[in-house]
Write an enzyme that holds these catalytic residues in place. Structure first.
Site, PDB file in Angstrom:
ATOM      1  CG  HIS A  67      14.415 -35.956  25.089  1.00 31.97           C
ATOM      2  ND1 HIS A  67      15.538 -36.524  24.523  1.00 31.97           N
ATOM      3  CD2 HIS A  67      13.624 -35.553  24.085  1.00 31.97           C
ATOM      4  CE1 HIS A  67      15.444 -36.421  23.204  1.00 31.97           C
ATOM      5  NE2 HIS A  67      14.302 -35.855  22.912  1.00 31.97           N
ATOM      6  CG  HIS A  96       6.162 -33.105  23.160  1.00 31.02           C
ATOM      7  ND1 HIS A  96       6.018 -32.439  21.948  1.00 31.02           N
ATOM      8  CD2 HIS A  96       6.738 -32.218  24.007  1.00 31.02           C
ATOM      9  CE1 HIS A  96       6.516 -31.217  22.065  1.00 31.02           C
ATOM     10  NE2 HIS A  96       6.943 -31.059  23.313  1.00 31.02           N
ATOM     11  CG  HIS A  98       7.850 -30.282  28.278  1.00 29.46           C
ATOM     12  ND1 HIS A  98       9.167 -30.389  27.906  1.00 29.46           N
ATOM     13  CD2 HIS A  98       7.147 -30.033  27.132  1.00 29.46           C
ATOM     14  CE1 HIS A  98       9.274 -30.183  26.600  1.00 29.46           C
ATOM     15  NE2 HIS A  98       8.062 -29.988  26.100  1.00 29.46           N
ATOM     16  CD  GLU A 108       9.542 -27.133  28.134  1.00 30.63           C
ATOM     17  OE1 GLU A 108       9.158 -27.052  26.958  1.00 30.63           O
ATOM     18  OE2 GLU A 108      10.723 -27.357  28.443  1.00 30.63           O
ATOM     19  CG  HIS A 121       4.650 -28.215  24.459  1.00 28.79           C
ATOM     20  ND1 HIS A 121       5.999 -28.211  24.779  1.00 28.79           N
ATOM     21  CD2 HIS A 121       4.087 -27.230  25.195  1.00 28.79           C
ATOM     22  CE1 HIS A 121       6.235 -27.236  25.651  1.00 28.79           C
ATOM     23  NE2 HIS A 121       5.086 -26.632  25.928  1.00 28.79           N
ATOM     24  CB  THR A 207      11.225 -25.777  25.072  1.00 28.99           C
ATOM     25  OG1 THR A 207      10.677 -27.109  24.964  1.00 28.99           O
ATOM     26  CG2 THR A 207      10.143 -24.739  24.870  1.00 28.99           C
ATOM     27  CB  THR A 208      14.244 -29.936  23.452  1.00 30.89           C
ATOM     28  OG1 THR A 208      13.684 -30.234  22.177  1.00 30.89           O
ATOM     29  CG2 THR A 208      13.180 -30.101  24.515  1.00 30.89           C
TER      30      THR A 208
HETATM   31  C1  LIG Z   1      12.848 -30.479  19.717  1.00 31.41           C
HETATM   32  C2  LIG Z   1      11.405 -30.132  19.684  1.00 31.41           C
HETATM   33  C3  LIG Z   1      10.696 -30.565  18.609  1.00 31.41           C
HETATM   34  C4  LIG Z   1       9.379 -30.225  18.544  1.00 31.41           C
HETATM   35  C5  LIG Z   1       8.605 -30.691  17.391  1.00 31.41           C
HETATM   36  C6  LIG Z   1       8.772 -29.466  19.536  1.00 31.41           C
HETATM   37  C7  LIG Z   1       9.503 -29.056  20.628  1.00 31.41           C
HETATM   38  S1  LIG Z   1       8.738 -28.087  21.846  1.00 31.41           S
HETATM   39  N1  LIG Z   1       9.080 -28.643  23.314  1.00 31.41           N
HETATM   40  O1  LIG Z   1       9.296 -26.773  21.720  1.00 31.41           O
HETATM   41  O2  LIG Z   1       7.316 -28.168  21.626  1.00 31.41           O
HETATM   42  C8  LIG Z   1      10.821 -29.387  20.721  1.00 31.41           C
HETATM   43 ZN   LIG Z   2       7.526 -29.418  24.267  1.00 34.95          ZN
END
Ligand SMILES: Cc1cc(C)cc(S(N)(=O)=O)c1
Ligand SMILES: [Zn+2]
Length: 265
Positions: A67, A96, A98, A108, A121, A207-208
């Site tokens: 994902h 990572h 999005h 996002e 992020h 956010t996941t």
């Molecule tokens: C599941 C998840 C883990 C981590 C470390 C970070 C996120 S996010 N997209 O909120 O940055 C999501």
């Molecule tokens: Zn993220």
């Protein structure tokens, strides 16, 4: 748990089935960052510049988890974050992205409803808390600021030479579940804008799934430029079901009683 994703069958509108907080949470992320009117971001002159200490990473894994694509340095990395709205020092965990399948969607967070083609992020965890001493413990700690995620919008423009080592590697992790050890050093500092002074900040969540409400969000106003070719490289990464990941972003969530602070006028 049905594997969550971003399709009709397992996307954000279905996440509440395994993660009730998706619908019951009052500090969910992302949000639409509104800059004028009633619920707009409020300038806070006390907000300082964000301070990052990111020595070039010498050892890291680059992973396609189905994902997103994630860059995770080895445990020994010393990268740290402080300043901004933070009162503690945070340790870098991973970064990572999005993105969307065209340039009008993918980020996002939004600014007055506008989406950018992608969002980076940078995930950190509070390394000075008495309640936990690792990233995994931090995520499960219920501490409202266990994590701090720095969000940077990506927009299409000139090729980003600093991100090229990453975008050139995307074809090597095309298949979900695949990972490569990152060849050589990576200088994350070079990817970021010079000054980290202008940002929005608010209390939110992952956010996941598990959507834990443990994140101090800092979203920078100034986007990072990447080329169309670099954006296309993200859109060629597979989701593990024989399809490219072409929209791994959650829609904006209600602000509820939260306020958003801005470090700039
Ligand atoms: C599941 C998840 C883990 C981590 C470390 C970070 C996120 S996010 N997209 O909120 O940055 C999501
Ligand atoms: Zn993220």
């Amino acid at each position: 748990m049905a594997p969550w994703g971003y399709s009709k069958e397992n996307g954000p509108a279905t996440w509440h089935k395994d993660c009730p907080i998706a619908n019951t949470g009052v500090r969910q992320s992302p949000i639409d960052l509104i800059t004028t009117g009633q619920t707009c971001a409020k300038y806070d002159s006390n907000l300082k510049p964000v301070i990052v200490s990111y020595p070039a990473f010498s050892e890291a894994t680059f992973l396609n988890n189905g994902h997103s694509v994630q860059f995770q340095p080895s445990a020994g990395n010393l990268s740290e974050l402080s300043g901004g709205p933070l009162t503690k020092k945070y340790k870098f965990e991973q970064f990572h992205f999005h993105w969307g399948n065209n340039d009008s969607e993918g980020s996002e967070h939004r600014v007055n409803g506008k989406m950018y083609p992608a969002e980076l992020h940078l995930v950190h965890w509070n390394s000075e808390s008495p309640n936990f001493s690792s990233f995994q413990e931090a995520v499960g700690s219920n501490d409202p600021h266990a994590l701090c995620v720095l969000g940077f919008f990506l927009k299409v423009g000139a090729e980003n030479a600093s991100l090229k080592p990453i975008t050139d590697l995307l074809s090597k992790v095309k298949n979900a579940g695949s990972s490569v050890s990152f060849p050589g050093k990576f200088d994350l500092k070079a990817v970021l804008p010079e000054t980290l002074t202008d940002y929005y900040t608010y209390d939110g969540s992952l956010t996941t799934p598990p959507l834990a409400e443990c994140v101090k969000w800092i979203v920078f106003k100034e986007p990072i430029e990447v080329s169309t070719a670099q954006m296309e490289a993200f859109r060629a990464v597979d989701d593990g079901h024989g399809k490219p990941i072409t929209g791994n972003y959650r829609p904006p969530c209600p602000l509820h009683t939260r306020t958003v602070a801005a470090s700039f006028k």
